[in-house]
Scaffold this motif. Structure first.
Motif, PDB file in Angstrom:
ATOM      1  N   MET A  37       0.848  -1.184   0.000  1.00  0.00           N
ATOM      2  CA  MET A  37       0.000   0.000   0.000  1.00  0.00           C
ATOM      3  C   MET A  37       0.896   1.252   0.000  1.00  0.00           C
ATOM      4  SD  MET A  37      -3.679   0.321   1.854  1.00  0.00           S
ATOM      5  CE  MET A  37      -3.185   0.918   3.460  1.00  0.00           C
ATOM      6  N   ILE A  38       0.841   2.104   1.045  1.00  0.00           N
ATOM      7  CA  ILE A  38       1.695   3.299   1.063  1.00  0.00           C
ATOM      8  C   ILE A  38       2.882   3.123   2.015  1.00  0.00           C
ATOM      9  CG2 ILE A  38      -0.237   4.820   0.491  1.00  0.00           C
ATOM     10  CD1 ILE A  38      -0.255   5.681   3.494  1.00  0.00           C
ATOM     11  N   TYR A  39       3.096   1.895   2.482  1.00  0.00           N
ATOM     12  CA  TYR A  39       4.105   1.654   3.513  1.00  0.00           C
ATOM     13  C   TYR A  39       5.382   1.037   2.939  1.00  0.00           C
ATOM     14  CZ  TYR A  39      -0.083   2.551   6.163  1.00  0.00           C
ATOM     15  OH  TYR A  39      -1.230   3.128   6.638  1.00  0.00           O
ATOM     16  N   ASN A  40       6.345   0.808   3.821  1.00  0.00           N
ATOM     17  CA  ASN A  40       7.672   0.287   3.498  1.00  0.00           C
ATOM     18  C   ASN A  40       8.521   1.363   2.813  1.00  0.00           C
ATOM     19  OD1 ASN A  40       6.697  -3.170   2.791  1.00  0.00           O
ATOM     20  ND2 ASN A  40       6.720  -2.011   4.675  1.00  0.00           N
ATOM     21  N   HIS A  41       9.821   1.076   2.712  1.00  0.00           N
ATOM     22  CA  HIS A  41      10.708   2.152   2.281  1.00  0.00           C
ATOM     23  C   HIS A  41      12.017   1.628   1.718  1.00  0.00           C
ATOM     24  CE1 HIS A  41      10.380   1.471   6.652  1.00  0.00           C
ATOM     25  NE2 HIS A  41       9.254   2.148   6.564  1.00  0.00           N
ATOM     26  N   ILE A  42      12.534   2.373   0.776  1.00  0.00           N
ATOM     27  CA  ILE A  42      13.865   2.167   0.214  1.00  0.00           C
ATOM     28  C   ILE A  42      14.557   3.515   0.309  1.00  0.00           C
ATOM     29  CG2 ILE A  42      15.210   1.380  -1.770  1.00  0.00           C
ATOM     30  CD1 ILE A  42      12.496   0.321  -2.926  1.00  0.00           C
ATOM     31  N   THR A  43      15.769   3.544   0.839  1.00  0.00           N
ATOM     32  CA  THR A  43      16.497   4.804   0.942  1.00  0.00           C
ATOM     33  C   THR A  43      17.828   4.685   0.214  1.00  0.00           C
ATOM     34  OG1 THR A  43      17.452   4.154   3.082  1.00  0.00           O
ATOM     35  CG2 THR A  43      15.444   5.492   3.114  1.00  0.00           C
ATOM     36  N   LEU A  44      18.308   5.828  -0.253  1.00  0.00           N
ATOM     37  CA  LEU A  44      19.565   5.893  -0.985  1.00  0.00           C
ATOM     38  C   LEU A  44      20.347   7.107  -0.515  1.00  0.00           C
ATOM     39  CD1 LEU A  44      21.286   4.660  -3.274  1.00  0.00           C
ATOM     40  CD2 LEU A  44      20.069   6.170  -4.870  1.00  0.00           C
ATOM     41  N   ARG A  45      21.545   6.859  -0.009  1.00  0.00           N
ATOM     42  CA  ARG A  45      22.396   7.950   0.453  1.00  0.00           C
ATOM     43  C   ARG A  45      23.014   8.654  -0.760  1.00  0.00           C
ATOM     44  NH1 ARG A  45      25.664   6.405   5.371  1.00  0.00           N
ATOM     45  NH2 ARG A  45      26.462   4.788   4.011  1.00  0.00           N
ATOM     46  N   LEU A  46      23.206   9.956  -0.631  1.00  0.00           N
ATOM     47  CA  LEU A  46      23.785  10.739  -1.720  1.00  0.00           C
ATOM     48  C   LEU A  46      25.305  10.720  -1.617  1.00  0.00           C
ATOM     49  CD1 LEU A  46      21.326  13.757  -1.687  1.00  0.00           C
ATOM     50  CD2 LEU A  46      21.344  11.826  -3.255  1.00  0.00           C
ATOM     51  N   ASP A  48      27.552  12.782  -2.779  1.00  0.00           N
ATOM     52  CA  ASP A  48      28.201  14.062  -2.494  1.00  0.00           C
ATOM     53  C   ASP A  48      27.672  14.729  -1.225  1.00  0.00           C
ATOM     54  OD1 ASP A  48      25.745  14.495  -3.618  1.00  0.00           O
ATOM     55  OD2 ASP A  48      26.428  15.856  -5.194  1.00  0.00           O
ATOM     56  N   GLU A  49      26.718  14.077  -0.547  1.00  0.00           N
ATOM     57  CA  GLU A  49      26.210  14.560   0.739  1.00  0.00           C
ATOM     58  C   GLU A  49      25.992  13.356   1.646  1.00  0.00           C
ATOM     59  OE1 GLU A  49      23.139  17.791   0.645  1.00  0.00           O
ATOM     60  OE2 GLU A  49      23.091  17.302  -1.492  1.00  0.00           O
ATOM     61  N   PRO A  50      27.063  12.828   2.243  1.00  0.00           N
ATOM     62  CA  PRO A  50      26.968  11.562   2.983  1.00  0.00           C
ATOM     63  C   PRO A  50      26.014  11.575   4.171  1.00  0.00           C
ATOM     64  CG  PRO A  50      29.092  12.635   3.347  1.00  0.00           C
ATOM     65  CD  PRO A  50      28.434  13.358   2.229  1.00  0.00           C
ATOM     66  N   ASP A  51      25.633  12.759   4.657  1.00  0.00           N
ATOM     67  CA  ASP A  51      24.675  12.835   5.765  1.00  0.00           C
ATOM     68  C   ASP A  51      23.243  13.032   5.271  1.00  0.00           C
ATOM     69  OD1 ASP A  51      26.568  12.444   7.724  1.00  0.00           O
ATOM     70  OD2 ASP A  51      26.965  14.577   7.999  1.00  0.00           O
ATOM     71  N   ALA A  52      23.036  12.909   3.974  1.00  0.00           N
ATOM     72  CA  ALA A  52      21.702  13.101   3.396  1.00  0.00           C
ATOM     73  C   ALA A  52      21.293  11.861   2.614  1.00  0.00           C
ATOM     74  CB  ALA A  52      21.690  14.320   2.479  1.00  0.00           C
ATOM     75  N   PHE A  53      19.996  11.561   2.657  1.00  0.00           N
ATOM     76  CA  PHE A  53      19.511  10.446   1.852  1.00  0.00           C
ATOM     77  C   PHE A  53      18.117  10.742   1.333  1.00  0.00           C
ATOM     78  CE2 PHE A  53      18.555   9.335   6.285  1.00  0.00           C
ATOM     79  CZ  PHE A  53      17.251   8.851   6.248  1.00  0.00           C
ATOM     80  N   LEU A  54      17.732   9.985   0.323  1.00  0.00           N
ATOM     81  CA  LEU A  54      16.426  10.124  -0.317  1.00  0.00           C
ATOM     82  C   LEU A  54      15.510   9.011   0.183  1.00  0.00           C
ATOM     83  CD1 LEU A  54      17.663  10.694  -3.988  1.00  0.00           C
ATOM     84  CD2 LEU A  54      16.868  12.466  -2.389  1.00  0.00           C
ATOM     85  N   ILE A  55      14.228   9.352   0.377  1.00  0.00           N
ATOM     86  CA  ILE A  55      13.231   8.390   0.849  1.00  0.00           C
ATOM     87  C   ILE A  55      11.910   8.691   0.157  1.00  0.00           C
ATOM     88  CG2 ILE A  55      12.535   9.815   2.838  1.00  0.00           C
ATOM     89  CD1 ILE A  55      12.317   7.175   4.474  1.00  0.00           C
ATOM     90  N   ASN A  56      11.033   7.712   0.120  1.00  0.00           N
ATOM     91  CA  ASN A  56       9.756   7.902  -0.566  1.00  0.00           C
ATOM     92  C   ASN A  56       8.833   8.845   0.203  1.00  0.00           C
ATOM     93  OD1 ASN A  56       9.890   5.566   1.217  1.00  0.00           O
ATOM     94  ND2 ASN A  56       7.751   5.159   0.707  1.00  0.00           N
ATOM     95  N   PRO A  57       8.020   9.602  -0.520  1.00  0.00           N
ATOM     96  CA  PRO A  57       7.036  10.480   0.128  1.00  0.00           C
ATOM     97  C   PRO A  57       5.931   9.648   0.763  1.00  0.00           C
ATOM     98  CG  PRO A  57       6.806  10.558  -2.264  1.00  0.00           C
ATOM     99  CD  PRO A  57       8.008   9.716  -1.983  1.00  0.00           C
ATOM    100  N   TYR A  58       5.715   9.837   2.049  1.00  0.00           N
ATOM    101  CA  TYR A  58       4.723   9.056   2.784  1.00  0.00           C
ATOM    102  C   TYR A  58       3.329   9.455   2.320  1.00  0.00           C
ATOM    103  CZ  TYR A  58       2.772   6.660   6.906  1.00  0.00           C
ATOM    104  OH  TYR A  58       2.108   5.812   7.756  1.00  0.00           O
ATOM    105  N   GLY A  59       2.559   8.453   1.924  1.00  0.00           N
ATOM    106  CA  GLY A  59       1.212   8.692   1.418  1.00  0.00           C
ATOM    107  C   GLY A  59       1.056   8.304  -0.034  1.00  0.00           C
ATOM    108  N   LEU A  60       2.179   8.133  -0.729  1.00  0.00           N
ATOM    109  CA  LEU A  60       2.122   7.721  -2.125  1.00  0.00           C
ATOM    110  C   LEU A  60       2.442   6.237  -2.252  1.00  0.00           C
ATOM    111  CD1 LEU A  60       3.889  10.631  -4.081  1.00  0.00           C
ATOM    112  CD2 LEU A  60       1.485  10.399  -3.393  1.00  0.00           C
TER     113      LEU A  60
END
Length: 253
Positions: A37-46, A48-60
């Motif tokens: 459904m709208i749950y679970n997650h995959i993240t990817l660290r950037l 050039d910005e090791p303290d930042a990562f991308l995650i899915n928008p909750y609700g989609l």
């Protein structure tokens, strides 16, 4: 949306590529039925910005994720862009602790597939009774269920139980897979999912035959001999993205 990203000077070429790769991965998971459904997650660290990562928008739904609507956050949970979507607290709590403490955990995948949850809930977990399960013998960590993962203090136990492994069964809950790259994590998840599916099928037929430890060792030693150039999971993931593109290319936006 893609044009907006290209014209936004704050988005580096590296982040743009990471966004597209991660968005494609969400669409592949949706195509394979690994969404929840709208749950679970995959993240990817950037890179050039090791303290930042991308995650899915909750609700989609995973099938709605695009390069531009992925949320960029830091390991403390602060949004680093003007994305209007919230972030799932359970996803942040679990993934941020791994990204914070494990430099090699570039990509982290957590799912609630039926097969993964089922194997996480049986005594003994995954057993070396099939080809794919032998890939993971001796390489899986286990963490007991403590309820929904929204309390930061559970993070210490998650990291401790993971140890030097990069695949974990959250007992009674699901699976977590990590990789130095997204394609590597994808291939691990795919193989682990197949291992779980086959274990479930085998259990319905009788007493499974476990592969001897010495044979498992030979199997794991020889796995690299069947990889083709490009890096672990790269050609596999590229093949799945081509299939997704035949259905819908909007993930690129």
């Amino acid at each position: 949306m893609a044009t907006a990203i290209r014209r936004n000077s704050r988005v580096s070429d590296g982040e743009r590529q990471a966004r597209q790769q991660l968005a494609a991965c969400y669409r592949v998971f949706a195509m394979l039925g690994w969404d929840e459904m709208i749950y679970n997650h995959i993240t990817l660290r950037l890179d050039d910005e090791p303290d930042a990562f991308l995650i899915n928008p909750y609700g989609l739904h995973f099938s709605e994720v695009t390069a531009s609507n992925l949320v960029k956050i830091d390991i403390d949970g602060n949004k680093l862009d003007d994305n209007p979507h919230p972030v799932n607290l359970a996803g942040f709590t679990q993934h941020s602790v791994f990204h914070r403490h494990l430099p090699d955990a570039h990509c982290i995948m957590h799912t609630h597939t039926t097969a993964g949850m089922a194997v996480s809930a049986v005594e003994g977990g995954l057993r070396p009774t099939n080809f794919y399960a032998c890939n993971f013998a001796g390489q899986i960590a286990y963490h007991d269920f403590e309820g929904i993962t929204v309390r930061a203090e559970e993070g210490e136990r998650l990291v401790a139980h993971l140890g030097d492994k990069r695949v974990m069964f959250l007992r009674n809950h699901g699976i977590v897979v990590m990789g130095k790259t997204l394609p590597e994590a994808f291939l691990k998840h795919w193989a682990l999912q197949r291992a779980c599916e086959i274990q479930l099928a085998t259990a319905s037929m009788g007493t499974p035959i476990e592969v001897p430890a010495d044979v498992v060792a030979v199997h794991q030693r020889d796995l690299s001999k069947v990889q083709i150039p490009g890096g672990p999971g790269v050609p596999d993931f590229a093949a799945m993205v081509r299939l997704v593109d035949r259905i819908d290319r909007s993930w690129r936006d």
